[in-house]
Design an enzyme around this catalytic site. Structure first.
Site, PDB file in Angstrom:
ATOM      1  N   HIS A 100       0.660  -1.319   0.071  1.00 44.36           N
ATOM      2  CA  HIS A 100      -0.155  -0.304  -0.200  1.00 44.36           C
ATOM      3  C   HIS A 100       0.818   1.476   0.106  1.00 44.36           C
ATOM      4  O   HIS A 100       1.975   1.055   0.496  1.00 44.36           O
ATOM      5  CB  HIS A 100      -0.954  -0.024   1.248  1.00 44.36           C
ATOM      6  CG  HIS A 100      -1.475  -0.892   1.366  1.00 44.36           C
ATOM      7  ND1 HIS A 100      -3.137  -0.722  -0.003  1.00 44.36           N
ATOM      8  CD2 HIS A 100      -2.525  -1.634   2.406  1.00 44.36           C
ATOM      9  CE1 HIS A 100      -4.461  -1.925   0.050  1.00 44.36           C
ATOM     10  NE2 HIS A 100      -4.057  -2.652   1.225  1.00 44.36           N
ATOM     11  N   CYS A 118      -0.117   1.937  -5.468  1.00 40.36           N
ATOM     12  CA  CYS A 118      -0.541   2.815  -6.279  1.00 40.36           C
ATOM     13  C   CYS A 118       0.048   4.089  -6.702  1.00 40.36           C
ATOM     14  O   CYS A 118      -0.032   4.505  -5.418  1.00 40.36           O
ATOM     15  CB  CYS A 118      -2.108   2.913  -5.961  1.00 40.36           C
ATOM     16  SG  CYS A 118      -3.361   1.156  -5.323  1.00 40.36           S
TER      17      CYS A 118
END
Length: 369
Positions: free
Chosen positions: A268, A337
């Site tokens: 993440h 991301c």
């Protein structure tokens, strides 16, 4: 001889006396009816020289109410109080006298008018002096006091918006703060468990179960130490603050101890511990270290791909496309991301292995310095 004459013509006074002298009333009591009608009397009395004086006098009729003592009626109060006579001595003396009069009256001027604060909603004074409302007026006011359907609807919509806003704020707080707190705690426990198992010799090299931690990732420049677990499941790995190894299906990548291949990791960038939040700050030559039970694998950052679609799985190939590598080797690929707080695209960082060091020889220079 007697004649009827007015008082002024006979020269009699108010009581029938001639020339201002009192006379008798011919045996009649004062005010009694005379022979000549009410108020007129025949009076015969001796004159001053022994003669007789014949006069007829007018006496007012008797007021029966004056016969006995009685309490006089109080004078009628006028709408306005008569102004007091001006006090002598100039303006200052008159002001002083006016203040004294107001003190003796006890504030009668203030009591004449009801204060504004004591007036009711209809403009009249409150209390018993206020006139009662009619039925029509009472119903009109009752209808006016009730909220209209539009007002009720606007209130309901406002409450819904407020509730949604509070829920969104709580959700954002949970995502940006609480998930990090919980993920850091879980990742820290996993690090402690791994180091304890390695120290006791309980770790088993080889194949690992999905979600099982088997190595530690060190990025000294970013002050990152995070456990590496098998698989990229959000629930079992990524959301617990760890980074995941691509080890399933078509996305399966090599392990660090393989003679050649690409060791692919995912993590993440925001929330849930956000271990890869700042990997965009890495520069060529920055060390990336993978620690296992028996070995240290040291990589040097080689290149970066700032933006690519999530479907670009070629970055995980043994010789990843776009990395600048031209042949087989021992590579590492970090994926996350981008932009921050979105998952629309992917950010890719590649490194090339430069050192493999057994744990028995101690930590590599990248971790010591």
């Amino acid at each position: 001889m007697t004649a009827l004459r007015p008082e002024r013509e006979s020269g009699a006074d108010a009581y029938g006396g001639a020339g201002g002298q009192g006379t008798s009333y011919g045996g009649q009591p004062h005010g009694a009816p005379g022979a000549y009608g009410d108020g007129w009397y025949d009076t015969t009395a001796p004159g001053p020289h022994g003669g007789s004086s014949d006069t007829t006098a007018y006496l007012p009729p008797v007021d029966e109410e004056t016969v006995a003592l009685r309490i006089p009626e109080p004078p009628e109060r006028t709408a306005r109080e008569e102004p007091a006579p001006a006090a002598p001595g100039g303006r200052a003396a008159r002001r002083k006298a006016a203040k004294k009069r107001q003190g003796r009256r006890g504030g009668s001027h203030k009591a004449a008018e009801a204060p504004r604060d004591s007036r009711g909603p209809d403009g009249g004074s409150e209390g018993a002096s206020r006139a009662p409302l009619s039925r029509v007026e009472a119903r009109r006011r009752a209808r006016a006091s009730k909220a209209s359907p539009a007002v009720l609807a606007s209130r309901a919509i406002g409450e819904v918006f407020i509730t949604c806003g509070v829920l969104m704020l709580l959700f954002v707080t949970y995502q940006l703060w609480w998930t990090n707190v919980r993920a850091h705690a879980q990742a820290g426990k996993e690090v402690s468990d791994l180091q304890s198992d390695w120290a006791n010799g309980a770790g088993k090299p080889g194949a690992f179960e999905p979600g099982q931690g088997f190595a530690l990732l060190h990025i000294p420049k970013l002050d990152v130490v995070v456990p590496i677990a098998e698989g990229i499941s959000s629930k079992k790995v990524l959301d617990r603050g760890m980074v995941g190894h691509y080890a399933e299906g078509a996305l399966k990548t090599a392990m660090p101890d393989a003679k050649a291949g690409n060791f692919g990791l995912a993590g993440h960038r925001n929330t849930h511990g956000e271990p890869f939040r700042y990997i965009n700050r890495l520069e060529p030559g920055d060390p990336i270290v993978v620690e296992t039970q028996d070995q240290y694998f040291v990589y040097k950052m080689a290149s970066v791909l700032p933006v690519t679609p999530p479907s670009n799985v070629s970055v995980l190939e043994p010789v990843p496309k776009g990395s600048g590598f031209t042949g087989p080797g021992r590579y590492i690929t970090l994926t996350t991301c981008t932009p921050e707080f979105t998952s629309k695209y992917r950010l890719i960082v590649w490194g090339r292995m430069v050192e493999e060091r057994p744990r028995s020889k101690g930590k590599p220079d990248a971790l010591v310095s």
